[in-house]
Design an enzyme around this catalytic site. Structure first.
Site, PDB file in Angstrom:
ATOM      1  N   SER A  40      65.075  30.360 -49.742  1.00 41.42           N
ATOM      2  CA  SER A  40      64.343  31.584 -50.497  1.00 41.42           C
ATOM      3  C   SER A  40      63.755  32.599 -49.620  1.00 41.42           C
ATOM      4  CB  SER A  40      63.442  30.892 -51.725  1.00 41.42           C
ATOM      5  OG  SER A  40      62.435  32.211 -52.153  1.00 41.42           O
ATOM      6  N   TYR A  62      56.031  25.736 -53.524  1.00 40.54           N
ATOM      7  CA  TYR A  62      57.583  26.219 -53.440  1.00 40.54           C
ATOM      8  C   TYR A  62      57.914  26.793 -52.107  1.00 40.54           C
ATOM      9  CZ  TYR A  62      61.613  29.249 -54.828  1.00 40.54           C
ATOM     10  OH  TYR A  62      62.791  29.666 -55.141  1.00 40.54           O
TER      11      TYR A  62
END
Length: 265
Positions: A149, A165
């Site tokens: 990401s 995350y």
């Protein structure tokens, strides 16, 4: 003499994709089939994986549906074994399954919510890569691609949000480097894709634009992104095929941001 476009073909190969039932995983699975590969669709929700598999079969490729909880070692071992038994080989593995997790203030956060994100976003990548590599090492070649990401390179722009995350995706970035070095002697390339904000159901649908909160969030994303918008799963297909194909044989240990310029600022 083969042309450059031939190097992107995946005819005769088998790909495994975790989280293939929806969103980015479904796009990766379909991209593999569109480039000629047969695909094992791995997901915890078999109905979702079956829907992706049906689309793959409509393209004239073989598809296998395997239910697996990718945080469980036994399930990861079984899904790779089922892929080889059902489709005959394994040349490409996408360690894609992931979650966003809940947003909690640090002082009120719990270990269990932290652990859930780390297990799904990072530990599952390790397990998927390890089991896929066992097959690929014997064959002397392979491609392992993980989903990282942009938050593997930067903290969430909303302070206090997504710490687990971001930590998990940063782990994917460096795990990709480590695996690439270790597996290079076996002619296995290991890379990762770091998408920007993609319109999927992740995070409870915050990126779908279907509620006032979601629309406000997407407006903020657009303002922070040079091209002025978020992305769609289909926009990741080309990069996925490149990393899965012979076109990227000289490339390993790299995490490629596909982010509309988000990281440029």
């Amino acid at each position: 003499m083969a042309g450059v476009l031939d190097s992107f073909r995946l005819d005769g190969q088998v790909a495994l994709v975790t989280g293939a039932g929806s969103g980015v995983g479904a796009a990766f699975a379909l991209a593999m089939a569109e480039a000629g590969a047969d695909v094992a669709c791995i997901d915890l929700v078999t109905d979702a994986a079956a829907s992706t598999a049906d689309q793959i079969r409509a393209l004239g490729r073989r598809a296998l549906v395997v239910r697996a909880d990718v945080t469980r070692e036994d399930d990861c071992i079984a899904m790779v074994s089922a892929t080889v038994a059902g489709l005959g080989s394994l040349e490409i593995a996408f360690a894609n399954a992931g979650i966003a997790g809940v947003s909690e203030p640090l002082l009120a956060s719990s270990l269990s919510t932290w652990q859930d994100v780390i297990d799904i976003n990072l530990t599952s990548v390790y397990l998927t890569a390890r089991e896929a590599a066992k097959v690929m090492v014997k064959r002397g070649r392979g491609k392992i691609i993980s989903t990282a990401s942009i938050y593997g390179f930067r903290a969430n722009f909303r302070p206090g949000r997504g710490r687990a995350y971001a930590a998990s995706k940063a782990g994917v970035v460096n795990l990709t480097r480590s695996l690439a070095i270790e597996l290079a002697p076996h002619h296995i390339q290991v890379n990762a894709i770091a998408p920007t904000f993609i319109r999927t159901n992740i995070g409870g649908g915050i990126l779908k634009g279907e509620t006032d909160e979601s629309r406000l969030y997407l407006e903020e994303v657009a303002q922070r992104t040079p091209i002025g918008r978020s992305g769609t799963p289909d926009e990741l297909k080309g990069l996925a095929v490149f990393l899965a194909s012979a076109a990227s044989d000289l490339m390993t240990g790299t995490t490629v941001a596909i982010d509309g310029g988000f990281l440029a600022w």
